[in-house]
Design an enzyme around this catalytic site. Structure first.
Site, PDB file in Angstrom:
ATOM      1  N   GLU A   1       0.833  -1.202   0.000  1.00  0.00           N
ATOM      2  CA  GLU A   1       0.000   0.000   0.000  1.00  0.00           C
ATOM      3  C   GLU A   1       0.867   1.252   0.000  1.00  0.00           C
ATOM      4  OE1 GLU A   1      -3.864  -1.887   2.299  1.00  0.00           O
ATOM      5  OE2 GLU A   1      -2.426  -0.770   3.483  1.00  0.00           O
TER       6      GLU A   1
ATOM      7  N   CYS B   1       3.476   8.681   0.580  1.00  0.00           N
ATOM      8  CA  CYS B   1       4.050   7.830   1.615  1.00  0.00           C
ATOM      9  C   CYS B   1       4.181   6.441   0.980  1.00  0.00           C
ATOM     10  CB  CYS B   1       3.124   7.812   2.833  1.00  0.00           C
ATOM     11  SG  CYS B   1       3.679   6.690   4.118  1.00  0.00           S
TER      12      CYS B   1
ATOM     13  N   CYS C   1       6.892  -6.387   7.014  1.00  0.00           N
ATOM     14  CA  CYS C   1       8.043  -5.705   7.604  1.00  0.00           C
ATOM     15  C   CYS C   1       8.927  -6.676   8.349  1.00  0.00           C
ATOM     16  CB  CYS C   1       7.579  -4.599   8.561  1.00  0.00           C
ATOM     17  SG  CYS C   1       8.984  -3.583   9.131  1.00  0.00           S
TER      18      CYS C   1
ATOM     19  N   CYS D   1       7.367  -3.717  15.553  1.00  0.00           N
ATOM     20  CA  CYS D   1       6.822  -2.656  16.401  1.00  0.00           C
ATOM     21  C   CYS D   1       5.408  -3.036  16.860  1.00  0.00           C
ATOM     22  CB  CYS D   1       6.799  -1.328  15.648  1.00  0.00           C
ATOM     23  SG  CYS D   1       8.410  -0.889  14.990  1.00  0.00           S
TER      24      CYS D   1
ATOM     25  N   CYS E   1       2.078  -1.331  15.429  1.00  0.00           N
ATOM     26  CA  CYS E   1       1.950  -1.164  13.982  1.00  0.00           C
ATOM     27  C   CYS E   1       1.238  -2.345  13.320  1.00  0.00           C
ATOM     28  CB  CYS E   1       3.353  -0.995  13.403  1.00  0.00           C
ATOM     29  SG  CYS E   1       3.391  -1.045  11.615  1.00  0.00           S
TER      30      CYS E   1
ATOM     31  N   CYS F   1      -0.895   6.643   9.839  1.00  0.00           N
ATOM     32  CA  CYS F   1       0.361   6.062  10.305  1.00  0.00           C
ATOM     33  C   CYS F   1       0.133   4.781  11.095  1.00  0.00           C
ATOM     34  CB  CYS F   1       1.040   7.052  11.231  1.00  0.00           C
ATOM     35  SG  CYS F   1       2.283   7.960  10.402  1.00  0.00           S
TER      36      CYS F   1
HETATM   37  S1  SF4 Z   1       6.442   0.860  12.334  1.00  0.00           S
HETATM   38 FE1  SF4 Z   1       5.686  -0.967  11.267  1.00  0.00          FE
HETATM   39  S2  SF4 Z   1       6.440  -0.779   9.183  1.00  0.00           S
HETATM   40 FE2  SF4 Z   1       7.640   0.660  10.441  1.00  0.00          FE
HETATM   41  S3  SF4 Z   1       9.478  -0.518  11.109  1.00  0.00           S
HETATM   42 FE3  SF4 Z   1       7.949  -0.802  12.721  1.00  0.00          FE
HETATM   43  S4  SF4 Z   1       6.867  -2.708  12.119  1.00  0.00           S
HETATM   44 FE4  SF4 Z   1       7.969  -1.989  10.315  1.00  0.00          FE
END
Ligand code: SF4
Length: 347
Positions: free
Chosen positions: A94, A107, A114, A118, A121, A339
């Site tokens: 995306e 963006c 990923c 995190c 996220c 975000c």
């Molecule tokens: S915020 Fe999400 S996309 Fe960004 S590094 Fe952390 S896990 Fe990966």
């Protein structure tokens, strides 16, 4: 058995020139094809109308053009546009177009899923499936540039690498994509209008500085206390803040470019004075700006936006040492484009 054809956009201009010479043609033919692929955005060899039919056929039997396709496009009530883009192998990433009065920002994603974890996220829940190729990153930008012209009557003005993925874990491809975006054969965009946002991998930040990059750097900090940061971003336990600080000092010494810290204040996690004081102290090491980002909960779990008072305590602390601080309201919440919300829900 059919041999899998290579994506022609993985070849540099020199490699294309060599290909034509090796096939008994003139090297300038490589320049023509390169121009079709990048400046003119050709989607098929048949589009390359100044090449002889035989030459087009020869390219067709050796290569493919793996363009990404816009699968779905959603427009938020605030004007934000989210694209779900289908890659040649069926995977989806995306990217988001964020319009303001003065600019339109793309963006973009650098990985499918990923590599990192995190906790706040949505992308992290997808896990990393693969890195994006330079052309796949470039295509996201082109798609958004087209939408910017269509909906807002001007070309894309800025790019942030804050979509899916950790850009510095796909270093070479991200660098190649930026090279193309900034080159005259691509979009000719100034690198000063591009920001790469990392979760903070010290070794790679130093590499950026050594490679003398001209774009801007943002770091998702979220806490300047190791234990709290590791609760938010578990991988960061391997990269203590002392190492991050050292790499950022190195970055600034070499580039003289301010760092932007991305920071979310969460209820019960970093909404206390000790966290404010730690960030204020961290901000003294390297010239910087701070973006306090409004959070969009991805579920009703641990991570919830803190109160306005907590955010104000950060603003007060940072302003007291002269650090520029901006509060970033989230955009595109109604279409999960804000975000930390990119998670291929429609795929
Ligand atoms: S915020 Fe999400 S996309 Fe960004 S590094 Fe952390 S896990 Fe990966």
């Amino acid at each position: 058995m059919e041999i899998e054809k290579k994506d022609i956009r993985a070849l540099s201009k020199e490699q294309l020139r060599d290909f034509f010479v090796a096939n008994g043609d003139k090297s300038f033919r490589g320049n023509q094809v390169y121009e079709w692929l990048w400046s003119k955005g050709a989607h098929s060899f048949d589009d390359m109308t100044n090449l002889a039919k035989g030459t087009r056929g020869m390219l067709e039997s050796n290569f493919v053009i793996n363009h990404i396709k816009v699968d779905t496009m959603q427009r938020s009530e605030d004007g934000t546009v989210k694209n779900a883009l289908r890659l040649h192998d069926g995977l989806v990433v995306e990217s988001v177009l964020i319009p303001t009065k003065t600019r339109t920002t793309a963006c973009v994603s650098s990985q499918v899923g990923c590599s990192l974890d995190c906790n706040f996220c949505a992308t992290a829940r997808l896990k990393r499936m693969r890195n994006l190729e330079p052309a796949e990153i470039y295509d996201q930008v082109i798609a958004i540039d087209r939408e910017s012209k269509l909906y807002y009557n001007h070309p894309l003005s800025n790019i942030v690498f804050m979509g899916m993925g950790e850009p510095l874990m796909n270093y070479n491809n991200v660098m190649k994509a930026i090279e193309m975006i900034t080159s005259e054969e691509g979009l000719g965009m100034s690198p000063k209008r591009i920001m790469v946002s990392t979760s903070g991998i010290p070794k790679m930040i130093k590499k950026l500085a050594d490679d003398d990059v001209k774009f801007k750097l943002a770091v998702s900090l979220h806490s300047a206390i190791d234990e709290i940061r590791a609760r938010i971003m578990p991988f960061s336990a391997n990269f203590p803040l002392a190492d991050l600080r050292e790499s950022l000092e190195y970055w600034y010494r070499k580039t003289k470019s301010k760092v932007s810290y991305e920071y979310v204040v969460w209820k019960g996690i970093n909404d206390n004075q000790e966290s404010v004081d730690a960030l204020v102290k961290f901000c003294k090491y390297v010239p910087c700006k701070v973006n306090l980002i409004e959070y969009n909960p991805i579920d009703d779990g641990e991570f919830q936006q803190a109160s306005e008072e907590a955010t104000n305590a950060y603003i007060k602390g940072l302003q007291s040492i002269g650090v520029v601080v901006k509060v970033r309201r989230s955009r595109g919440k109604d279409i999960d484009a804000a975000c930390g919300q990119l998670a291929n829900k429609e795929a």
